[in-house]
Design a protein around this motif. Sequence first.
Motif, PDB file in Angstrom:
ATOM      1  N   PRO A   1       0.827  -1.212   0.000  1.00 41.56           N
ATOM      2  CA  PRO A   1       0.000   0.000   0.000  1.00 41.56           C
ATOM      3  C   PRO A   1       0.859   1.259   0.000  1.00 41.56           C
ATOM      4  N   THR A   2       0.310   2.323  -0.525  1.00 42.64           N
ATOM      5  CA  THR A   2       0.979   3.623  -0.560  1.00 42.64           C
ATOM      6  C   THR A   2       0.304   4.570   0.425  1.00 42.64           C
ATOM      7  N   ALA A   3       0.880   5.775   0.536  1.00 40.93           N
ATOM      8  CA  ALA A   3       0.348   6.846   1.396  1.00 40.93           C
ATOM      9  C   ALA A   3       0.185   6.372   2.842  1.00 40.93           C
TER      10      ALA A   3
ATOM     11  N   TYR B   1       7.051   7.225  15.914  1.00 44.20           N
ATOM     12  CA  TYR B   1       6.983   5.787  15.662  1.00 44.20           C
ATOM     13  C   TYR B   1       7.442   5.499  14.241  1.00 44.20           C
ATOM     14  N   LEU B   2       8.043   4.309  14.046  1.00 46.26           N
ATOM     15  CA  LEU B   2       8.295   3.773  12.713  1.00 46.26           C
ATOM     16  C   LEU B   2       7.162   2.814  12.368  1.00 46.26           C
ATOM     17  N   ILE B   3       6.682   2.911  11.137  1.00 50.07           N
ATOM     18  CA  ILE B   3       5.460   2.182  10.735  1.00 50.07           C
ATOM     19  C   ILE B   3       5.728   1.485   9.411  1.00 50.07           C
ATOM     20  N   LYS B   4       5.203   0.254   9.273  1.00 54.14           N
ATOM     21  CA  LYS B   4       5.261  -0.485   8.002  1.00 54.14           C
ATOM     22  C   LYS B   4       3.898  -1.140   7.761  1.00 54.14           C
ATOM     23  N   VAL B   5       3.464  -1.145   6.502  1.00 51.91           N
ATOM     24  CA  VAL B   5       2.236  -1.847   6.115  1.00 51.91           C
ATOM     25  C   VAL B   5       2.575  -2.712   4.911  1.00 51.91           C
TER      26      VAL B   5
ATOM     27  N   PRO C   1       6.701  -7.848  -1.165  1.00 51.42           N
ATOM     28  CA  PRO C   1       8.069  -7.534  -0.693  1.00 51.42           C
ATOM     29  C   PRO C   1       8.032  -6.707   0.594  1.00 51.42           C
ATOM     30  N   GLU C   2       9.134  -6.781   1.349  1.00 53.71           N
ATOM     31  CA  GLU C   2       9.226  -6.057   2.620  1.00 53.71           C
ATOM     32  C   GLU C   2       9.098  -4.553   2.355  1.00 53.71           C
ATOM     33  N   PRO C   3       8.184  -3.857   3.041  1.00 55.98           N
ATOM     34  CA  PRO C   3       7.991  -2.426   2.767  1.00 55.98           C
ATOM     35  C   PRO C   3       9.002  -1.567   3.538  1.00 55.98           C
ATOM     36  N   ALA C   4       9.181  -0.322   3.063  1.00 56.23           N
ATOM     37  CA  ALA C   4      10.012   0.642   3.772  1.00 56.23           C
ATOM     38  C   ALA C   4       9.228   1.212   4.948  1.00 56.23           C
ATOM     39  N   ALA C   5       9.981   1.589   5.995  1.00 55.00           N
ATOM     40  CA  ALA C   5       9.336   2.154   7.189  1.00 55.00           C
ATOM     41  C   ALA C   5       9.143   3.655   7.005  1.00 55.00           C
ATOM     42  N   VAL C   6       8.032   4.166   7.502  1.00 54.45           N
ATOM     43  CA  VAL C   6       7.762   5.600   7.510  1.00 54.45           C
ATOM     44  C   VAL C   6       7.588   6.036   8.961  1.00 54.45           C
ATOM     45  N   MET C   7       7.770   7.332   9.214  1.00 59.62           N
ATOM     46  CA  MET C   7       7.686   7.827  10.584  1.00 59.62           C
ATOM     47  C   MET C   7       6.344   8.508  10.815  1.00 59.62           C
ATOM     48  N   GLY C   8       5.782   8.280  11.992  1.00 51.92           N
ATOM     49  CA  GLY C   8       4.558   8.948  12.413  1.00 51.92           C
ATOM     50  C   GLY C   8       4.654   9.335  13.868  1.00 51.92           C
ATOM     51  N   HIS C   9       3.616   9.897  14.383  1.00 54.22           N
ATOM     52  CA  HIS C   9       3.583  10.323  15.782  1.00 54.22           C
ATOM     53  C   HIS C   9       2.302   9.837  16.439  1.00 54.22           C
ATOM     54  N   SER C  10       2.421   9.479  17.692  1.00 55.06           N
ATOM     55  CA  SER C  10       1.209   9.185  18.463  1.00 55.06           C
ATOM     56  C   SER C  10       0.475  10.486  18.756  1.00 55.06           C
ATOM     57  N   GLY C  11      -0.685  10.392  19.385  1.00 58.09           N
ATOM     58  CA  GLY C  11      -1.574  11.533  19.526  1.00 58.09           C
ATOM     59  C   GLY C  11      -1.019  12.655  20.387  1.00 58.09           C
ATOM     60  N   GLU C  12      -1.437  13.854  20.072  1.00 59.32           N
ATOM     61  CA  GLU C  12      -1.039  15.041  20.818  1.00 59.32           C
ATOM     62  C   GLU C  12      -1.940  15.229  22.040  1.00 59.32           C
ATOM     63  N   ASP C  13      -1.425  16.031  22.996  1.00 57.84           N
ATOM     64  CA  ASP C  13      -2.218  16.458  24.135  1.00 57.84           C
ATOM     65  C   ASP C  13      -2.073  17.977  24.251  1.00 57.84           C
TER      66      ASP C  13
END
Length: 1206
Positions: free
Chosen positions: A754-756, A821-825, A835-847
């Motif tokens: 998957p993309t995006a 966080y590092l994320i892969k789907v 094939p093994e996907p590349a990891a992308v970076m995200g963030h957990s929720g804000e306060d």
Amino acid sequence: MQLKTMPKKKPLSAGRAPLFLFLCQMISALDVPLDHGEKAKLLDDLVQPPTITQQSPKDYIIDPRENIVIQCEAKGKPPPSFSWTRNGTHFDIDKDPLVTMKPGSGTLVINIMSEGKAETYEGVYQCTARNERGAAVSNNIVVRPSRSPLWTKERLEPIILRSGQSLVLPCRPPIGLPPAIIFWMDNSFQRLPQSERVSQGLNGDLYFSNVLPEDTREDYICYARFNHTQTIQQKQPISLKVISVDELNDTIAANLSDTEFYGAKSSKERPPTFLTPEGNESHKEELRGNVLSLECIAEGLPTPVIYWIKEDGTLPVNRTFYRNFKKTLQIIHVSEADSGNYQCIAKNALGAVHHTISVTVKAAPYWIVAPHNLVLSPGENGTLICRANGNPKPRISWLTNGVPVEIALDDPSRKIDGDTIMFSNVQESSSAVYQCNASNKYGYLLANAFVNVLAEPPRILTSANTLYQVIANRPALLDCAFFGSPMPTIEWFKGTKGSALHEDIYVLHDNGTLEIPVAQKDSTGTYTCVARNKLGMAKNEVHLEIKDPTRFIKQPEYAVVQRGSKVSFECKVKHDHTLIPTILWLKDNGELPNDERFSVDKDHLVVSDVKDEDGGTYTCAANTTLDSVSASAVLRVVAPTPTPAPIYDVPNPPFDLELTNQLDKSVQLTWTPGDDNNSPITKFIIEYEDAMHEAGLWRHQAEVSGTQTTAQLKLSPYVNYSFRVMAENSIGRSVPSEASEQYLTKAAEPDQNPTAVEGLGTEPDNLVITWKPLNGFQSNGPGLQYKVSWRQKDGDDEWTSVVVANVSKYIVSGTPTFVPYLIKVQALNDVGFAPEPAAVMGHSGEDLPMVAPGNVRVSVVNSTLAEAHWDPVPPKSVRGHLQGYRIYYWKAQSSSKRNRRHIEKKILTFQGSKTHGMLPGLQPYSHYVLNVRVVNGKGEGPASADRGFHTPEGVPSAPSSLKIVNPTLDSLTLEWDPPSHPNGILTEYILKYQPINSTHELGPLVDLKIPANKTRWTLKNLNFSTRYKFYFYAQTSVGSGSQITEEAITTVDEGKKAMASRQVDIATQGWFIGLMCAVALLILILLIVCFIRRNKGGKYPVKEKEDAHADPEIQPMKEDDGTFGEYSDAEDHKPLKKGSRTPSDRTVKKEDSDDSLVDYGEGVNGQFNEDGSFIGQYSGKKEKEPAEGNESSEAPSPVNAMNSFV
């Protein structure tokens, strides 16, 4: 065998409809077939209780001129016997020679045409059908002969009305059975015209909202048509005469003397009143399911218009209809929800009237759950449910074999609980027919349902080894009609060792039918249907063959030929080799002309010696036993012309597409080019359709040279391909070819992920992972899923993974706040992983941020602008993405203490990490308070401590109002309100004013300073009857504010007012008007005499006479048209200054000090108060005009004009 099936899971083709006429099933009960087909012969040893199949209606109105036929048909095994009751007692048909029963049926035939009367056989009839398994009964059939009585004799007096009056012509038809249909006609049997003014009511009366003379006639006739007996009855004609106003006046004139005569008037116009219904309210009751008809007819002049509304609701959109020019409101299929108050409104130009109709919808009983037949095996349990509703609630009663259960033989397997009968451990003796009766005051329902206790092993009723032939890519339906008790279960198998077929590819219908939605070549084979119950098993084999569809290789093409030449239409088809097609040629959808000029061979239709009448549409139809195709072309016949130049066009589409060398990821496509139409084909474009994932959507596949007719195509896994080809030349691109056969590639693991992919928390303790899922084409196989993995970026944790369905989001809970966080789907299907996907970076929720900005300070730039500064907050305290800083500021109170009202807070947001910002739009001389907050994606943090600041003084706004009151001859009084925004401490007011003369020129400007505590000032020693312009503004220590302007006029001299009053009084006298007419005539005569004398060379001394009577009040006659100016009062003339004189040339010059109201656009239309002060507004200055006597724009006084000729 009849099988009562559950609702089908998918609609079957129309060709399978006979199957479901035969396989009709209700719930899960079995019904023994009673026809004489082959399937019924397999069940000859089975028994079934009686079932009523046909009966006469409950309310049976008969024609007394024909024999009476009361129907009662039933089925059962053994065939049932029939008996009848009449009016609740046994009806012995053997004792009445006129009554017979049809053989093998319960239908009664009463022969009243030879003798007897229909009235003799009126009554309530009920039929009973009985065999060894029970008895079924019909409804109570009320038999009544139709009646069409005559109108009673009556003498109808002629009706005479005055035009405009209302009228109701009564019909009052005789009461017939069924009720008559009413209509109004004349002696010529022509329907009387109806309109919004004249219409027929629901009761048959004819209503006139108001009558007109054209309504006069002597043949208003009401007719009653009785459809059952096809008779029409007629009422005596009604004579109506409408007298018009002119006729009424003539009548009055003939009977009265001249002194007594008076004019008759038509009926006065009047607001509406209702002719029907009467009063302000009425009530209507209707039964559920019927048509609700509400009527309002009103009289009035002019003719009222009717409107309808429902109080506290809206009229149902698709069930509401208006009839009879909106006088009747109809609601079809009425239900309890339609109860309520309906209001009709009659309205014309003089008013409106309302009537409220309260509608109550009652309901005869109707089924919620009707009882259904039960076929049980010994020892089984079952339930009969009889559930009905109505208003009022119907009462449920049970009968068994036509006898109330309360007095019927007891059955230990039966237990009755209201509307339900429960059977447990049934035996053969439990077989019976049960009747459920649901009744209330408005009617009843009666339903028969049998309980048939049978013990039968499965039997398959479909013929063994039935061969089904189906065209490829169409649905295939394999029958398996069955019977058994208990109800058998059905399984299907393919081949000799295959496993049971399941509903992932196949559809298993409850009636035993197996459906293959899209039959392919590999669907060919032998299928076995297996029926099982606890008493045994039965099976049956059927065979399925898939045939290639019939399609055109070459089809007829549009042709334009010259008269007398020959034309040929070609038609080639490709078909399954086991099917033999027949080719039929048609012309204009009919047979070919019987003419030897038309010849048909294998692939061609040839027309020789073409004539004009040969033009038309020619169709080639190819038919096999399983399918048919057709194609048409138009032939146009033209006159012979010289040989035309070649016609260049886009190519014809390729045809005869074939797929060969079919591999997992490639296939070879071959085609035959179409005609290039005199322009060589440069390339072929190949497109594909994925019938499994994107049916109907064609995508680009490849392009090849125009010399190629074969292409090797790369394919993706798990796609149901179809291909089509288009040809292109220098003119353009052809239409697409017909689609190739379908080719389903094998499944494989996904080759992309998957993309995006994004990770963004929506709460402080979660991480929402989203992605754009793969489409069906990209899935490469069934069972598409996603492996979602995540771990903290800055930690040493292992990856956490979860496999989810084909969705686009997964939420991770229990995360720390705003952590990267590092994320892969990764995609996967039933075959394997992508094939093994590349990891992308995200963030957990804000306060929300934790800390407020510090060191807030404000520097005032000027009276309306300030700048705020603050220190940034620590990054960790933001707890999210820093979006900026937000300033809240508000005005606390004015420094002048005049305005303590709290106003709404204003907000300014500064993006990013800025630590200062400007605050515009401040009010001068005010105290402001502000605080600062940090903002992230979650919201705002805590506010800083409030910080106050002052703005310096500014210039004030304009005074709120300025009025000039109490004008006198030489003074004006000014009143004003202070500025709404003083913006400081007022020091004084400045008043400037100057006069405006009659030419709109401004005089000298006078300045005046007024103390700040004043709101009223009187100016004295002003000129009378003079307009002044005023400029007024306030001042603070900073400077002057905006000014407000106004204009006003001092009053005129009382002596001149008195003169104007006297002139007005004279001018309104009748003798004065007559005198002026005489003077006008005298002037005309003098002009004629002057003209004659001038032509003769003489001199008429009018000028000398005018000089001799010089007077400053005299105005000359206009020279351009020789007429007098209009009369105006003394105020219209420019006043002369003291000591001024009229020049000898008879002109009156305007002085600079003249102040004419005419010049300010008021003229004689100006108004004065009781004290003489002028009321009005300065309406703008006129352009300055010359004031010479003969060109003056002033209207001369008719008195002065008269004096000038005395």
